[in-house]
Design an enzyme around this catalytic site. Sequence first.
Site, short mmCIF file in Angstrom:
data_model
loop_
_atom_site.label_atom_id
_atom_site.label_comp_id
_atom_site.label_asym_id
_atom_site.label_seq_id
_atom_site.Cartn_x
_atom_site.Cartn_y
_atom_site.Cartn_z
N LYS A 1 -0.72 -0.36 -25.06
CA LYS A 1 -1.01 -0.47 -26.50
C LYS A 1 0.32 -0.54 -27.25
O LYS A 1 1.13 -1.39 -26.89
CB LYS A 1 -1.95 0.65 -26.91
CG LYS A 1 -3.32 0.49 -26.21
CD LYS A 1 -4.36 1.54 -26.54
CE LYS A 1 -5.62 1.28 -25.72
NZ LYS A 1 -6.63 2.34 -25.90
N THR B 1 -2.41 5.23 -22.37
CA THR B 1 -2.32 3.89 -21.80
C THR B 1 -0.89 3.41 -21.98
O THR B 1 -0.17 3.88 -22.86
CB THR B 1 -3.25 2.90 -22.52
OG1 THR B 1 -2.89 2.90 -23.90
CG2 THR B 1 -4.71 3.29 -22.40
N ASP C 1 -5.16 12.93 -25.79
CA ASP C 1 -5.33 11.54 -25.36
C ASP C 1 -4.55 10.68 -26.35
O ASP C 1 -5.02 10.37 -27.44
CB ASP C 1 -6.81 11.16 -25.34
CG ASP C 1 -7.02 9.73 -24.87
OD1 ASP C 1 -6.02 8.98 -24.78
OD2 ASP C 1 -8.17 9.36 -24.58
N GLU D 1 -0.43 4.73 -0.84
CA GLU D 1 -1.22 5.93 -1.15
C GLU D 1 -0.35 7.16 -0.97
O GLU D 1 0.38 7.29 0.02
CB GLU D 1 -2.44 6.03 -0.24
CG GLU D 1 -3.57 5.12 -0.68
CD GLU D 1 -4.80 5.24 0.22
OE1 GLU D 1 -4.69 5.83 1.31
OE2 GLU D 1 -5.85 4.73 -0.17
N TYR E 1 0.85 -1.19 0.00
CA TYR E 1 0.00 0.00 0.00
C TYR E 1 0.88 1.24 0.00
O TYR E 1 1.76 1.37 0.85
CB TYR E 1 -0.94 0.03 1.22
CG TYR E 1 -2.36 -0.02 0.74
CD1 TYR E 1 -2.90 1.07 0.06
CD2 TYR E 1 -3.13 -1.16 0.89
CE1 TYR E 1 -4.18 1.01 -0.45
CE2 TYR E 1 -4.41 -1.22 0.37
CZ TYR E 1 -4.93 -0.13 -0.30
OH TYR E 1 -6.20 -0.19 -0.82
N ARG F 1 -0.79 -3.36 -18.52
CA ARG F 1 -2.08 -2.67 -18.62
C ARG F 1 -2.10 -1.52 -17.63
O ARG F 1 -1.83 -1.73 -16.44
CB ARG F 1 -3.20 -3.66 -18.30
CG ARG F 1 -4.59 -3.11 -18.40
CD ARG F 1 -5.55 -4.23 -18.71
NE ARG F 1 -5.16 -4.85 -19.97
CZ ARG F 1 -5.60 -4.46 -21.16
NH1 ARG F 1 -6.47 -3.48 -21.26
NH2 ARG F 1 -5.17 -5.04 -22.26
C1 LIG Z 1 -7.72 2.67 -25.11
C2 LIG Z 1 -8.09 4.10 -24.96
C3 LIG Z 1 -8.42 4.64 -23.72
C4 LIG Z 1 -8.73 3.82 -22.48
O1 LIG Z 1 -7.89 2.91 -22.05
P1 LIG Z 1 -8.35 1.80 -20.98
O2 LIG Z 1 -7.06 1.38 -20.39
O3 LIG Z 1 -9.06 0.75 -21.75
O4 LIG Z 1 -9.24 2.45 -19.97
C5 LIG Z 1 -8.62 6.01 -23.63
N1 LIG Z 1 -8.53 6.79 -24.71
C6 LIG Z 1 -8.25 6.31 -25.92
C7 LIG Z 1 -8.15 7.24 -27.08
C8 LIG Z 1 -8.03 4.94 -26.10
O5 LIG Z 1 -7.77 4.47 -27.32
#
Ligand SMILES: *Cc1c(COP(=O)(O)O)cnc(C)c1O
Length: 425
Positions: free
Chosen positions: A235, A232, A206, A62, A60, A241
């Site tokens: 990807k 993320t 994003d 935080e 933990y 993850r």
């Molecule tokens: C994949 C994705 C997310 C979210 O990712 P998670 O880990 O699945 O919550 C947010 N924004 C965009 C543009 C994405 O492609």
Amino acid sequence: MSTPFWGPDFDALQSFDPEISDVILGELERLRGGLQLIASENLTSPAVLAALGSTLSNKYAEGYPGRRYYGGCAEVDKAENIGIERAKELFGAEHANLQPHSGASANLAVYGAFLQPGDNVLAMSLPHGGHLTHGAKVNFSGKWFNPIPYSVREDNELIDYDQVRDLAKQHQPKMIIAGATAYPRLIDFAAFREIADEVGAILMVDAAHFIGLVAGKAIPSPVPYADVVSFTTHKVLRGPRGGMIVCREEHAKAIDKAVFPFSQGGPQMHSVAAKAVALKEAASADYQAYAQQVVANAGALAKGLEAEGMRPVSGGTDTHLALIDLRPVGVTGAEAEARSDAAKITLNKNAIPYDPQKPMIASGIRIGSPCLTTQGMTESEMADVAKLISRAVRAELGTTDGDAELAKVAEQVTELVTRFPAYPR
Ligand SMILES: *Cc1c(COP(=O)(O)O)cnc(C)c1O
């Protein structure tokens, strides 16, 4: 060989819980046995998996390094500090936060840092490639905020920057989001910056999908233009993850507070450590070559499918993914997904811009090259993969001829993945 590491003991899991160990082995066989073309997936390294399967999961912590609400954080503090430094260095960012549990959590934190409920947010329309967290009615972003969607042009299927500017002037959004989940082209971050400045909005990028290509220097970075970049780590970037945020120093406090305690509790320190490992991998020359190859492969795949009579949306791709309009071959996205699946090719149906079909049917598919590239495939294999996809997509599942054809395609898939194995034995 024995190391002091106390970590994953698969034999112990197998004897204690055969039901779950069978699932894990079954998934490994699925990965090894087919072609993974989901644009948002990748195959993490053994080093990342080792960090994920470590006892850091127990801790933990935080708070942030040096300012925790729990004792015993000296070791995990080191992991988080190393990760933060690596992120700042790799992306040329002033501040980094490695704690978001996912991309969606990172985005919730960004909204929390800059907005109040009811505020206007200008973001890409979902049917044109925007993400759930960019204003879907069923998501916090659409329930608690007021999303104003911008589109791609119908003629060239590229973001309509004139429309973005007009909407920004008309609605005076507090925040503008650039970035998408199904947009194959480069985004003009400088144009977005200019528009954000014209209306005094925060510019959030994003970068969930393409941050790995930025890390590998295969496409331009949004970091110099954006107030904040969320992404993320699982990807193209090929980490565990999870999510991450980098931002300008002036926003550092607001972002940190919005991750914890506003939207999350304790960070997952095994995942934070694994993110640090992934960032080290992504800073290597090997990873840069990988990122270049990912883009080259996606381009070759799109060209190959075009040669097979399908239509790449916007005419092609600059990134790791392509959107393919299947109307020229008279097949829906849902049919293509099911047929490909039967041939051991995993991809997803996807709406195309101005799609006449419902989202659960869709006129297109989305394909990505990150996994195949991790397996070592290059352009010549992409030409073969395009032919296999084309055969699978045209074979009618459930008919004698169609099923026979899908079985033949599956055999060739097996031959290909034997030469380019995922997680070699
Ligand atoms: C994949 C994705 C997310 C979210 O990712 P998670 O880990 O699945 O919550 C947010 N924004 C965009 C543009 C994405 O492609």
